[in-house]
Scaffold this motif. Structure first.
Motif, short mmCIF file in Angstrom:
data_model
loop_
_atom_site.label_atom_id
_atom_site.label_comp_id
_atom_site.label_asym_id
_atom_site.label_seq_id
_atom_site.Cartn_x
_atom_site.Cartn_y
_atom_site.Cartn_z
N VAL A 106 0.84 -1.20 0.00
CA VAL A 106 0.00 0.00 0.00
C VAL A 106 0.87 1.25 0.00
CG1 VAL A 106 -1.62 1.36 1.37
CG2 VAL A 106 -2.01 -1.09 1.06
N LYS A 107 1.87 1.30 0.86
CA LYS A 107 2.71 2.50 0.96
C LYS A 107 3.52 2.72 -0.31
CE LYS A 107 2.88 2.67 6.01
NZ LYS A 107 3.70 2.55 7.24
N GLU A 108 3.92 1.64 -0.96
CA GLU A 108 4.63 1.78 -2.23
C GLU A 108 3.71 2.40 -3.29
OE1 GLU A 108 6.69 -1.06 -5.68
OE2 GLU A 108 6.07 -1.92 -3.75
N ILE A 109 2.45 1.97 -3.32
CA ILE A 109 1.49 2.52 -4.29
C ILE A 109 1.22 3.99 -3.99
CG2 ILE A 109 -0.90 2.37 -5.10
CD1 ILE A 109 -0.65 -0.70 -4.60
N TRP A 110 1.11 4.33 -2.70
CA TRP A 110 0.94 5.75 -2.36
C TRP A 110 2.05 6.60 -2.95
CZ3 TRP A 110 -0.15 5.19 3.62
CH2 TRP A 110 -1.46 4.71 3.81
N GLU A 111 3.27 6.09 -2.86
CA GLU A 111 4.43 6.86 -3.33
C GLU A 111 4.46 6.99 -4.85
OE1 GLU A 111 7.04 8.45 -1.80
OE2 GLU A 111 5.89 8.22 0.07
N GLY A 165 -0.41 7.03 -5.92
CA GLY A 165 -1.49 7.62 -5.13
C GLY A 165 -2.52 6.59 -4.72
N GLY A 166 -3.22 6.90 -3.64
CA GLY A 166 -4.21 5.95 -3.12
C GLY A 166 -5.34 5.65 -4.08
N ASN A 167 -5.59 6.55 -5.04
CA ASN A 167 -6.66 6.30 -6.00
C ASN A 167 -6.37 5.11 -6.90
OD1 ASN A 167 -4.99 8.94 -6.73
ND2 ASN A 167 -5.23 7.75 -8.62
N ALA A 168 -5.12 4.61 -6.92
CA ALA A 168 -4.77 3.44 -7.72
C ALA A 168 -5.14 2.14 -7.01
CB ALA A 168 -3.28 3.44 -8.06
N LEU A 176 -6.69 2.83 3.51
CA LEU A 176 -6.09 2.68 2.18
C LEU A 176 -5.99 4.02 1.46
CD1 LEU A 176 -7.95 -0.55 0.97
CD2 LEU A 176 -5.66 -0.39 1.99
N LYS A 177 -6.78 4.99 1.91
CA LYS A 177 -6.78 6.35 1.35
C LYS A 177 -7.15 6.36 -0.13
CE LYS A 177 -3.42 7.91 4.78
NZ LYS A 177 -2.12 8.59 5.05
N LEU A 207 -9.28 -2.58 12.11
CA LEU A 207 -8.63 -1.80 13.16
C LEU A 207 -7.13 -2.09 13.22
CD1 LEU A 207 -9.21 0.25 15.38
CD2 LEU A 207 -9.71 -1.63 16.93
N GLU A 208 -6.76 -3.36 13.14
CA GLU A 208 -5.34 -3.72 13.25
C GLU A 208 -4.53 -3.22 12.06
OE1 GLU A 208 -6.19 -7.79 15.89
OE2 GLU A 208 -5.43 -7.95 13.82
N LEU A 209 -5.08 -3.38 10.86
CA LEU A 209 -4.36 -2.90 9.68
C LEU A 209 -4.44 -1.38 9.59
CD1 LEU A 209 -2.64 -3.78 7.34
CD2 LEU A 209 -4.73 -4.26 6.03
N GLY A 210 -5.55 -0.82 10.03
CA GLY A 210 -5.69 0.62 10.03
C GLY A 210 -4.67 1.31 10.91
N LYS A 211 -4.32 0.69 12.02
CA LYS A 211 -3.31 1.28 12.91
C LYS A 211 -1.94 1.34 12.24
CE LYS A 211 -5.48 -0.01 17.31
NZ LYS A 211 -5.40 -0.82 18.54
N ARG A 212 -1.68 0.43 11.32
CA ARG A 212 -0.40 0.44 10.60
C ARG A 212 -0.41 1.50 9.50
NH1 ARG A 212 2.68 -4.58 9.81
NH2 ARG A 212 2.39 -5.98 11.57
N LEU A 213 -1.55 1.67 8.81
CA LEU A 213 -1.61 2.53 7.64
C LEU A 213 -1.97 3.98 8.00
CD1 LEU A 213 -3.42 0.06 5.22
CD2 LEU A 213 -1.00 0.71 5.18
#
Length: 853
Positions: free
Chosen positions: A120-125, A128-131, A154-155, A519-525
């Motif tokens: 997810v963070k790689e895609i953001w970079e 963008g989250g729209n992808a 996921l934004k 909740l668990e994954l949301g805390k990471r992202l």
């Protein structure tokens, strides 16, 4: 139960531990709670869960629950089969071979979260989250949780029930009624009162129109079918509008066996009769409605004779049934999915609302009452949208990216066709990841399922969270996550009334609830947002109280003029109190929903003034919001694209009307196919065929039959029955066979019996809403030994040999887009313009002409 008080007096309240939420009984721990998926269900019935050593042993209905009074359908009664099934997904798994091979490696939750977080963070970079696309299933208890996760964690703005062209499930009725009414209408069967049928204000409807719906089998959209049976026992008369003869049609004053896909013509004819004969409530219309003259002018020529030709009905019966409904005080309309699954979806919904309003049946006892989510706790698909970065949120793949749609973007969801186009063509940007939570995308919602599967194979990374390994999991997923079932989760339901709690009573291996996973994954992202909640119950408390202010409604319609209710009741209890307080024990009724005639009491408008929650303050027979959205403000009929009227030349090859999607008692969409009891009662998919039709085409009862059109084919077992007419056959949807080969190309047989082989993407009604999947055409013929099976044809050729791909209506723009990119130009998504980076020259993508920045 015809005498409700007699029923209440007959319940041994001490034996059922009145006021207790949990107790010990005969070696079992008994938990008083509500079921609300998974396994799937649109509603939420009061149950008693009997557990031993953390395992569900049996389920009983709770006679002290005022919602359902101890009545359960087979989906609840077999809950022990569901939660204890050996095929359930037990651990997180990572794909160990190629997609489709069904080879998996067990991993830990942390390993799964690590990889998802990194991707997810790689895609953001990079994009963008729209992808990222976030997909959820239908009717599950995830209709605010997953959209919130998608947009806050996921934004991404691209939240959808992917594959479902035209938003063809429930959304048309939500938007289509909020525009003219400001809130949502449901039939008043006393369900908003805790004392139910004994309530002193309530009366049963004199006439109930059951339109495109089988309430007993579907229990759809938070509505329990047996509530209406109670009304019939109290004297309610029935009008049934349905291609199939149902329990309701067999008891109806009028059964209108309509040609599928023509309901809007019937609605217009009813309006013609009721207005033309002066049967409407003139005082009510003058006091509370607007747009009467415009509506009357629009339906002056839509006579019963006109509609009879279109709908294959008798004009005199159309006229008589309209008179019966108009003469009822009160009358009510129970509508169903058929309203959404035709090209006239928005127009048909408006016709239904106009009928309710004209006859003075809105928000009165026994009519169509206006409700909101309990205590205005809005379980909306737009939840969390304010937490997505604005530049990504602005790139939501709405209908403007898929269709030539003018007007406002009034749907919170991304457009399924817009998403499909982006995946197939990279327009307006490529898709890099898909999150699928509790949706068997290939087997259920995907119109043109082979095409959807081929497109999804282009997505580099797919995560699927589900209780079972499904055809979608095997064909497409890179990581699968085990989802806990209803008996294994803490949750809450606020869809209409009352507010209800689900209490965890069991565990299954490493399965986690939807709330825990998010909740668990949301805390990471997004730790800034999700870090404020330690447990799932903390998050639920936020939802029940503080979270309501940050939620949008199910659509943007409320922001554009829907109700801002001044009379709302605040919910003050915590989730624990909702569960444990002896005065609630799991449920709490909202007084707003239980109040009649709210408009004259000033309960709909922000300032407390008299009126409805619409821009005009009136029930708008020709809604202003429809005009703003680019829709016709009065009802009209759109003929299905392939039909005896639209394409008479095709009827020689495909002489029958194909409708599908009717609910069964045993299954919820594609679910429950693993359960022994369900498959004993309903072992194979059934095609309903009239006896005369069966004889004409050489079909025997119990014989496997091909159903084919110009797009694809599938097979089902013939059920020869007079419940459909000679021109119509009815097929079941959502079939796959968990007992069969899981790996590709067979994929549990998901393509073998699926009507989605014959449906089409990119075919929608006005505003990009509605789809003609309940009114197709087909031919039928027996399956013969040696026939090529659908999975073989799809594996060999990607689809059926005679298949013609339906392109996006904006294919010229897609071609222009790719040609420009090949020349080194860039695309400005926000402006819908192509940009030459050297000269700065801009080209409007839609017209191909030069444009200003």
């Amino acid at each position: 139960m015809a005498d409700y008080q007699e029923f209440l007096d007959g319940v041994d309240r001490e034996a059922y531990h009145e006021g207790e939420w949990r107790w010990e009984e005969d070696g079992y721990t008994v938990t008083r709670t509500y079921h609300y998926s998974p396994p799937g269900c649109h509603t939420s019935c009061g149950i008693l869960l009997y557990t031993k050593d953390g395992k569900v042993e049996r389920v009983e209905g709770d006679p002290l629950d005022p919602c359902t009074n101890g009545k359960l359908c087979i989906k609840c009664l077999t809950l022990d089969e569901s939660v204890n099934h050996p095929d359930r997904l037990k651990y997180p798994m990572k794909r160990a071979g190629e997609r489709g091979e069904n080879k998996w490696q067990r991993i830990s939750w942390d390993e799964a979260y690590d990889e998802i977080e990194a991707r997810v963070k790689e895609i953001w970079e990079t994009d963008g989250g729209n992808a990222i696309i976030c997909v959820h299933g239908t009717g599950r208890n995830i209709n605010w949780q997953v959209p919130f996760f998608g947009q806050a964690a996921l934004k991404t703005p691209n939240i959808s029930t992917f594959g479902f062209t035209g938003f063809s499930c429930y959304m048309p009725r939500i938007c289509g009624s909020i525009a003219p009414f400001g809130d949502f209408p449901i039939v008043d069967a006393s369900e908003t009162h805790e004392d139910r049928y004994s309530n002193s204000e309530w009366v049963p409807p004199e006439v109930l129109v059951v339109w495109g719906n089988e309430p007993l089998a579907s229990n759809a959209d938070g509505y329990i079918g047996h509530w209406l049976v109670q009304c019939v026992q109290m004297g309610t008369k029935i009008i049934s509008i349905d291609p199939r003869l149902t329990w309701w049609g067999a008891r109806a004053e009028y059964w209108l066996q309509i040609r599928p896909g023509t309901d809007a013509a019937l609605g217009c004819a009813w309006l013609n009769v009721i207005i033309g004969e002066g049967l409407y409530d003139a005082d009510y219309v003058a006091s509370w409605c607007s747009g009467f003259e415009e509506l009357a002018e629009s339906v002056k020529d839509t006579t019963p004779e006109w509609a009879a030709e279109i709908c294959d009905l008798d004009a005199d019966e159309i006229r008589a049934s309209a008179r019966l409904y108009a003469g009822a005080k009160p009358g009510a309309i129970q509508w169903g999915l058929a309203f959404d699954q035709q090209l006239s979806a928005m127009a048909l919904c408006l016709a239904g609302c106009d009928l309710m309003a004209l006859c003075g049946n809105v928000d009165v006892p026994g009519g169509n009452i206006l409700v909101h989510n309990a205590f205005e706790i809005n379980a909306g698909y737009a939840s969390g949208e304010n937490l997505t970065p604005a530049e990504w949120r602005a790139k939501k793949l709405n209908n403007n990216f898929a269709l030539s749609v003018e007007g406002g973007d009034f749907v919170a969801h991304a457009s399924s066709d817009g998403l499909l186009q982006a995946i197939e063509d990279g327009f307006p940007y490529p898709i890099k990841m898909m999150w699928i939570q509790s949706s068997n995308t290939l087997s259920c919602p995907s119109q043109d399922a082979p095409r959807v599967m081929k497109a999804m194979q282009n997505i580099p990374f797919i995560v699927n969270a589900d209780p079972y390994v499904t055809p979608t999991s095997v064909a497409l997923a890179d990581i699968i996550l085990p989802v806990a079932m209803s008996a294994e989760r803490n949750s809450a339901r606020t869809w209409w009334s009352p507010c209800r709690a689900m209490v965890k009573a069991a565990d299954f291996y490493e399965a986690k609830s939807d709330e825990q996973i998010i909740l668990e994954l949301g805390k990471r992202l997004n730790p800034e947002v999700f870090g404020q909640w330690e447990t799932d119950i903390d998050w639920l408390n936020w939802y029940l109280h503080d979270g309501t202010g940050s939620f949008s409604a199910t659509t943007e319609a409320t922001d554009q003029g829907g109700a801002k209710n001044s009379g709302k009741t605040l919910f003050t209890a915590s989730w624990d109190e909702l569960v444990r307080d002896p005065s609630m024990v799991g449920h709490c009724y909202d007084e707003f929903n239980a109040t009649y005639n709210k408009a004259e009491k000033g309960m709909f408008r922000p300032d407390g003034s008299v009126g409805y929650g619409t821009p005009s303050g009136r029930l708008e027979l020709a809604p202003m919001l429809y005009q703003y959205w680019g829709l016709s403000t009065t009802p009209f009929h759109t003929e299905p694209p392939e039909s005896p009227i639209s394409t008479p030349e095709l009827m020689g090859e495909y002489p029958l009307i194909l409708t599908c999607g009717g609910r069964s008692f045993e299954f919820f969409h594609s679910e429950h196919r693993q359960l022994p009891t369900m498959r004993e009662l309903h072992p194979q998919p059934r095609l309903l065929v009239n006896p005369a039709t069966a004889e004409k085409y050489g079909i025997q009862d119990g014989q496997w039959v091909w159903i084919e059109n110009d797009h694809g084919r599938f097979k089902q077992m013939a059920k020869v029955s007079p419940v459909v007419n000679e021109k119509t056959v009815h097929a079941e949807h959502g079939w796959w066979f968990p007992e069969t080969e899981p790996s590709a190309p067979y994929l549990f047989g998901t393509f073998e019996s699926n009507p989605n082989n014959c449906t089409k993407a990119f075919v929608t009604g006005q505003g990009g809403v509605g789809s003609p999947i309940k009114g197709m055409i087909c031919k039928i013929y027996p399956v013969r030994e040696g026939d090529t099976m659908p999975y073989q044809q799809i594996a060999e050729a990607g689809n059926f040999p005679w298949y013609e791909k339906v392109e996006s209506p904006r294919q010229d723009e897609i071609d222009r887009f790719h040609a420009a990119l090949d020349k080194g130009m860039e695309f400005d998504v926000m402006a819908n313009q192509l940009v030459d980076p050297a000269s700065g020259e801009r080209i409007d993508l839609k017209t191909g002409a030069k444009a200003e920045a």
